[in-house]
Scaffold this motif. Structure first.
Motif, mmCIF file in Angstrom:
data_model
loop_
_atom_site.group_PDB
_atom_site.id
_atom_site.type_symbol
_atom_site.label_atom_id
_atom_site.label_comp_id
_atom_site.label_asym_id
_atom_site.label_seq_id
_atom_site.Cartn_x
_atom_site.Cartn_y
_atom_site.Cartn_z
ATOM 1 N N GLU A 43 78.678 -4.419 -130.486
ATOM 2 C CA GLU A 43 77.578 -3.385 -129.572
ATOM 3 C C GLU A 43 78.462 -1.879 -129.682
ATOM 4 O OE1 GLU A 43 76.101 -4.240 -126.885
ATOM 5 O OE2 GLU A 43 76.687 -6.745 -127.867
ATOM 6 N N ASN A 44 79.643 -2.053 -130.613
ATOM 7 C CA ASN A 44 79.723 -0.266 -130.930
ATOM 8 C C ASN A 44 81.021 -0.541 -131.679
ATOM 9 O OD1 ASN A 44 79.056 0.764 -127.894
ATOM 10 N ND2 ASN A 44 78.663 1.777 -129.495
ATOM 11 N N LEU A 45 81.298 0.111 -132.920
ATOM 12 C CA LEU A 45 81.596 1.120 -133.930
ATOM 13 C C LEU A 45 82.819 1.591 -132.977
ATOM 14 C CD1 LEU A 45 83.782 -0.275 -136.655
ATOM 15 C CD2 LEU A 45 81.588 1.376 -137.390
ATOM 16 N N PHE A 46 84.729 1.179 -132.653
ATOM 17 C CA PHE A 46 85.217 2.671 -132.216
ATOM 18 C C PHE A 46 86.145 2.992 -133.827
ATOM 19 C CE2 PHE A 46 84.024 0.553 -128.476
ATOM 20 C CZ PHE A 46 84.488 1.610 -127.574
ATOM 21 N N VAL A 47 85.897 4.401 -133.545
ATOM 22 C CA VAL A 47 86.828 5.157 -135.295
ATOM 23 C C VAL A 47 87.687 6.304 -134.569
ATOM 24 C CG1 VAL A 47 84.674 4.622 -136.742
ATOM 25 C CG2 VAL A 47 84.818 6.879 -134.804
ATOM 26 N N PRO A 48 88.760 6.056 -135.594
ATOM 27 C CA PRO A 48 89.896 7.619 -134.370
ATOM 28 C C PRO A 48 90.202 9.094 -135.141
ATOM 29 C CG PRO A 48 90.692 5.952 -136.619
ATOM 30 C CD PRO A 48 88.856 5.922 -136.537
ATOM 31 N N SER A 49 88.570 8.922 -136.560
ATOM 32 C CA SER A 49 88.586 10.568 -137.175
ATOM 33 C C SER A 49 87.524 10.608 -137.792
ATOM 34 C CB SER A 49 89.558 10.459 -137.927
ATOM 35 O OG SER A 49 89.763 9.471 -138.941
ATOM 36 N N ASP A 50 87.407 11.991 -138.206
ATOM 37 C CA ASP A 50 85.677 12.428 -138.677
ATOM 38 C C ASP A 50 86.063 11.703 -140.164
ATOM 39 O OD1 ASP A 50 85.496 13.988 -136.823
ATOM 40 O OD2 ASP A 50 86.986 15.962 -137.660
ATOM 41 N N LYS B 298 79.552 5.731 -141.497
ATOM 42 C CA LYS B 298 77.627 5.942 -142.028
ATOM 43 C C LYS B 298 77.218 6.193 -143.523
ATOM 44 C CE LYS B 298 78.130 9.844 -139.822
ATOM 45 N NZ LYS B 298 77.080 10.894 -139.178
ATOM 46 N N LYS B 299 78.006 6.534 -144.778
ATOM 47 C CA LYS B 299 77.720 6.506 -146.565
ATOM 48 C C LYS B 299 78.012 5.773 -146.904
ATOM 49 C CE LYS B 299 77.849 11.412 -146.196
ATOM 50 N NZ LYS B 299 79.067 12.873 -146.913
ATOM 51 N N GLU C 261 74.273 5.874 -136.390
ATOM 52 C CA GLU C 261 75.239 6.841 -135.803
ATOM 53 C C GLU C 261 75.455 6.401 -134.469
ATOM 54 O OE1 GLU C 261 77.147 9.984 -134.376
ATOM 55 O OE2 GLU C 261 76.559 9.360 -136.767
ATOM 56 N N GLU C 262 74.246 5.496 -133.338
ATOM 57 C CA GLU C 262 74.394 5.514 -132.365
ATOM 58 C C GLU C 262 75.776 4.323 -131.854
ATOM 59 O OE1 GLU C 262 70.476 3.297 -133.691
ATOM 60 O OE2 GLU C 262 72.154 5.290 -134.221
ATOM 61 N N LYS C 263 75.617 3.561 -132.893
ATOM 62 C CA LYS C 263 77.151 2.956 -132.372
ATOM 63 C C LYS C 263 78.585 2.837 -132.656
ATOM 64 C CE LYS C 263 75.112 -1.523 -133.441
ATOM 65 N NZ LYS C 263 74.650 -3.846 -133.902
ATOM 66 N N ILE C 264 78.222 4.633 -132.973
ATOM 67 C CA ILE C 264 79.643 4.586 -133.585
ATOM 68 C C ILE C 264 80.213 5.970 -132.226
ATOM 69 C CG2 ILE C 264 81.251 6.135 -134.943
ATOM 70 C CD1 ILE C 264 79.086 5.690 -137.197
ATOM 71 N N VAL C 265 81.401 5.704 -132.185
ATOM 72 C CA VAL C 265 81.827 6.153 -130.875
ATOM 73 C C VAL C 265 83.777 6.788 -131.487
ATOM 74 C CG1 VAL C 265 82.942 5.946 -128.551
ATOM 75 C CG2 VAL C 265 80.998 4.290 -129.340
ATOM 76 N N GLN C 266 83.461 7.993 -132.098
ATOM 77 C CA GLN C 266 85.254 8.342 -132.263
ATOM 78 C C GLN C 266 85.770 8.747 -130.919
ATOM 79 O OE1 GLN C 266 84.242 11.839 -134.598
ATOM 80 N NE2 GLN C 266 86.350 12.385 -134.719
ATOM 81 N N ILE C 267 87.101 8.238 -130.832
ATOM 82 C CA ILE C 267 88.250 8.822 -129.334
ATOM 83 C C ILE C 267 89.050 8.876 -130.075
ATOM 84 C CG2 ILE C 267 89.271 7.731 -127.266
ATOM 85 C CD1 ILE C 267 86.569 6.732 -126.893
#
Length: 506
Positions: free
Chosen positions: A176-183, A190-191, A197-203
């Motif tokens: 559903e989503n990929l949670f990432v910790p940093s830029d 992505k690269k 992009e719509e699947k990535i969640v940065q918290i």
């Protein structure tokens, strides 16, 4: 900067009544290092707090139903993580698209059905992967479970590396989503991973709830209220409130370099006239703990111990890197090239002092005797569960570049001295600390340089204040709560929609 994708919180806010419906969470993880389990436990705790009645389980699908060589990866990880050269070979060989595709195809053919049956046996409402090897095939298994049962089983991936990671983290196409910790990880996803992009969640990186508690109580550690709270913590932990406090971590990896770092810190701080407490977290390394407790802690003895490693007057040439890119040429890589193997070998083969003497003609590295030595005491700590309190109470952390430890330090505004990293996997973590300006990296084979830099920090209150503020800006103490809330609300929406569909069709 924290970024939350509002699509995860979706079209309606989950009411308190809906939140009281407990969620059955299944975490996919493995004990290859402590970070994966720690992240799962931190998320699990938040599910219990946010959604009363929730339960969670941890499953290592490879240990239960996997195939070679992954059925024994726990033991292999322990060996490889202690041998950086071997780790580097394995990491670089596997961290590419052709290998990922071929290996996931093999695992899918051999293990997918077993994974599917194992996951179904837990009857979860949601599956959360916190391990790079448990994304592609488990995600396919969850999709097939959804098709077989008629009830959608959502799966999410929470990356537990901080600023550099393996390509396998991005291989779960059906999540559903990929949670990432940093830029940096967002860019890699992505690269290198091709994640939309719509699947990535940065918290942020999920860390233990204790750090959110300490972050709230501590506030700005350099403010009057922050200093008072630190003093109260030190009193509770039986640490001198008047002395500088340095927390040294890494004892689980052996006595070697950590032991030398402690000796170097003792000598440097003593000679500066700084009163300090060195807290050495030995974990389950009883050998190191006993060694710390049994040593003669005086400048002469510590210098003699150091002299068996490297002359105290030697240090490799170092630079202050100006900028870097995590994807191409990292700060850590440039430091490794500057501190060349030949330079280190030359130093190791040079004559070592045989005895301590005040006569410069007899000793190439003379020891200066100072009668105004600082009062430095060294405390060996075993396995502790209140590490958040110790970090909040300390002035500086000396540690390897583990992602969880760095994230925990940032959460409580603690400056960090990094001394080592695993090639590939942890190199970006050093970049993260340096670029965010709350610490630096000096290799652990030069303990004298490590001690000198830490001593410089402790003598410069303005610098420590800037570094602490920078750490706080980089920290995300509530990441576990926000991730659990997002996943939990999504899982409840899927479950509620399916319940409505069942009622409508009956």
């Amino acid at each position: 900067m924290t970024t939350i994708d509002t699509s995860v919180h979706a079209s309606h806010y989950v009411s308190s009544e809906e939140q009281n419906k407990g969620i059955k969470v299944l975490f996919l993880s493995a004990d290859t290092g402590g970070g994966h389990r720690a992240s799962a436990e931190s998320l699990g705790k938040q599910f219990e707090l946010l959604f009363p009645g929730s339960t969670y389980d941890l499953l290592d699908v490879y240990q239960e139903d996997g195939c070679a060589p992954y059925t024994t990866m726990k033991g292999k990880y322990k060996h490889l993580s202690a041998n950086a050269a071997q780790w580097k070979i394995v990491y670089e060989f596997t961290n590419n698209k052709p290998f990922e595709v071929a290996e996931n195809l093999r695992i899918r053919l051999v293990c997918e059905k077993r994974f599917r049956e194992r996951i179904k046996s837990y009857s979860p409402d949601v599956v959360v992967s916190v391990h790079p090897l448990m994304n592609n095939v488990p995600a396919s298994a969850c999709k097939k479970i959804s098709q077989e049962t008629g009830n959608h089983l959502p799966m999410f991936t929470v990356i537990t590396d901080l600023a550099s990671c393996h390509i396998n983290w991005f291989s779960g196409r059906e999540i559903e989503n990929l949670f990432v910790p940093s830029d940096a990880i967002r860019t890699l996803a992505k690269k290198k991973g091709g994640v939309p992009e719509e699947k990535i969640v940065q918290i942020g990186l999920p860390i233990r709830h204790d750090f959110a508690v300490q972050a709230e109580k501590l506030g700005d550690r350099m403010s009057d209220s922050g200093i008072l709270y630190q003093l109260s913590l030190r009193e509770k932990l039986k640490i001198s409130g008047e002395k500088r406090t340095i927390l040294v971590m890494g004892g689980g990896e052996g006595v070697g370099s950590l032991s030398s770092i402690v000796d170097a810190l003792f000598v440097d701080l003593s000679k500066r006239g700084l009163d300090a407490t060195l807290l050495v977290v030995c974990g389950r390394n009883e050998k190191l703990k006993h060694d710390i407790e049994d040593r003669e802690w005086d400048v002469t003895s510590s210098q003699l111990r150091l002299s068996t490693k490297l002359p105290s007057c030697w240090s490799p040439p170092m630079v202050s890197p100006s900028s870097s890119g995590c994807l191409d040429e990292s700060i850590a890589n440039r430091i490794k090239r500057i501190v060349s193997k030949n330079t280190l070998n030359d130093a190791l083969s040079s004559p070592l002092p045989i005895e301590i003497s005040s006569d410069e003609d007899e000793d190439e590295c003379p020891v200066e005797v100072d009668t105004n030595l600082g009062q430095v005491n060294v405390v060996g700590l075993g396995f502790i569960t209140n590490i958040a309190e110790y970090m909040a109470a300390s002035d500086v952390l000396v540690t390897k570049a583990g992602p969880g430890t760095i994230a925990e330090a940032a959460a409580v505004g603690l400056p960090v001295m990094l001394t080592s990293f695993l090639p590939g996997q942890e190199e970006g973590n050093a970049d993260f600390v340096i670029e965010k300006e709350f610490g630096t990296l000096i290799p652990d084979y030069d303990p004298v340089a490590i001690a000198e830099e830490v001593g410089n920090w402790l003598e410069d209150s303005e610098l420590l204040t800037r570094m602490s503020s920078a750490a706080t800006r980089a920290g995300a103490p509530y990441a576990a709560r926000e991730i659990a809330r997002a996943i939990g609300e999504s899982a409840l929406r899927w479950r509620d929609a399916q319940e409505i569909e069942v009622v409508s069709s009956s």
